[in-house]
Motif scaffolding. Structure first.
Motif, PDB file in Angstrom:
ATOM      1  N   TRP A  44      -5.478   1.702  -2.937  1.00 45.95           N
ATOM      2  CA  TRP A  44      -6.496   0.689  -2.454  1.00 45.95           C
ATOM      3  C   TRP A  44      -5.592  -0.657  -2.705  1.00 45.95           C
ATOM      4  O   TRP A  44      -4.651  -0.769  -3.590  1.00 45.95           O
ATOM      5  N   VAL A  45      -6.255  -1.759  -2.437  1.00 44.38           N
ATOM      6  CA  VAL A  45      -5.581  -2.993  -2.532  1.00 44.38           C
ATOM      7  C   VAL A  45      -5.341  -3.413  -4.004  1.00 44.38           C
ATOM      8  O   VAL A  45      -4.541  -3.947  -4.379  1.00 44.38           O
ATOM      9  N   LEU A  87       0.745  -1.230   0.082  1.00 43.04           N
ATOM     10  CA  LEU A  87      -0.030  -0.048  -0.133  1.00 43.04           C
ATOM     11  C   LEU A  87       0.845   1.289   0.004  1.00 43.04           C
ATOM     12  O   LEU A  87       0.371   2.363   0.102  1.00 43.04           O
ATOM     13  N   ASP A 145     -10.776  -4.332  -0.404  1.00 46.50           N
ATOM     14  CA  ASP A 145     -10.544  -3.585   0.726  1.00 46.50           C
ATOM     15  C   ASP A 145     -11.067  -3.865   1.934  1.00 46.50           C
ATOM     16  O   ASP A 145     -10.543  -3.907   3.130  1.00 46.50           O
ATOM     17  N   TRP A 178      -4.301   3.931   4.685  1.00 46.95           N
ATOM     18  CA  TRP A 178      -5.240   3.234   4.062  1.00 46.95           C
ATOM     19  C   TRP A 178      -6.403   3.123   4.969  1.00 46.95           C
ATOM     20  O   TRP A 178      -7.658   3.175   4.356  1.00 46.95           O
ATOM     21  N   ARG A 233       0.066   3.067  -3.376  1.00 46.13           N
ATOM     22  CA  ARG A 233      -1.329   2.970  -3.747  1.00 46.13           C
ATOM     23  C   ARG A 233      -2.179   3.293  -2.695  1.00 46.13           C
ATOM     24  O   ARG A 233      -2.212   3.278  -1.480  1.00 46.13           O
TER      25      ARG A 233
END
Length: 207
Positions: A151-152, A146, A161, A187, A149
């Protein structure tokens, strides 16, 4: 209404399908099962789910479906939470399997015997360090994923997510040091800011 969702309080696994329902506007009949009182081992519940586990979904057609991530996936189908491309769907499956193998098996018991039933902590004191080490290793992998980025998966916010968040956001209650994982913390803040989000205590209540 998509069926009946059997759940219990405080459970990261029960939280996942409940959050999918809330954020998609879909509905199920919610049936509380008191795990601590042994309700999952009683004949009435075993007749519903012979494995004696929650969450458990009985669809509107009477078909039973177990395993939290499978239930969340089923409930997310056809909604914006379901990744749209083959690659993003495969990424979702990848990280949902990762959650069930590298995070949940370690975070869940450490939290259970530390936070849910602390009277049993001493009886499991020898196992807790191993759970913490393995859970921290999984969280470190997630943190690296993460770091660059939001999101997963490449899809954006998705059922993956929610699945990964289910126990990750409760890890502090099990003694895990989430401050060591800044990308994970950022996140989790993004997940909490998504429309319709509600916490575990709001979504999972006793009747």
């Amino acid at each position: 209404m998509l069926g009946t969702l059997h759940y219990t309080l405080g459970s990261g696994n029960s939280f996942k399908p409940a959050l999918v329902l809330r954020q998609t506007g879909r509905t199920c009949r919610m049936h509380y099962v008191d795990v601590l009182a042994g309700a999952t081992r009683e004949p009435a519940f075993l007749a519903v789910n012979p494995r004696g586990q929650v969450p458990y979904l009985v669809t509107a057609d009477g078909v039973g479906l177990g395993e939290s991530n499978a239930i969340a996936w089923y409930l997310a189908e056809g909604t914006p939470l379901m990744p749209a491309t083959p690659l993003a769907r495969a990424q979702a499956v990848q990280w949902m399997i990762f959650e069930q193998t590298a995070l949940e098996p370690h975070i869940s018991p450490a939290r259970f015997f530390t936070h849910i039933v602390p009277a049993q902590r001493d009886a499991h004191a020898a196992q807790i360090p191993g759970w913490l080490d393995a859970g921290h290793a999984g969280l470190a992998l997630l943190d690296r994923h993460l770091a660059a980025r939001d999101w997963v998966t490449d899809h954006g916010y998705s059922v993956a997510d929610i699945a990964v968040y289910g126990y990750t956001h409760l890890a502090g209650e099990g003694g895990f040091e989430l401050d060591r994982f800044p990308a994970v913390r950022r996140w989790m803040d993004r997940v909490r800011a998504t429309p319709g989000y509600a916490d575990v205590g709001t979504l999972l209540t006793a009747p």
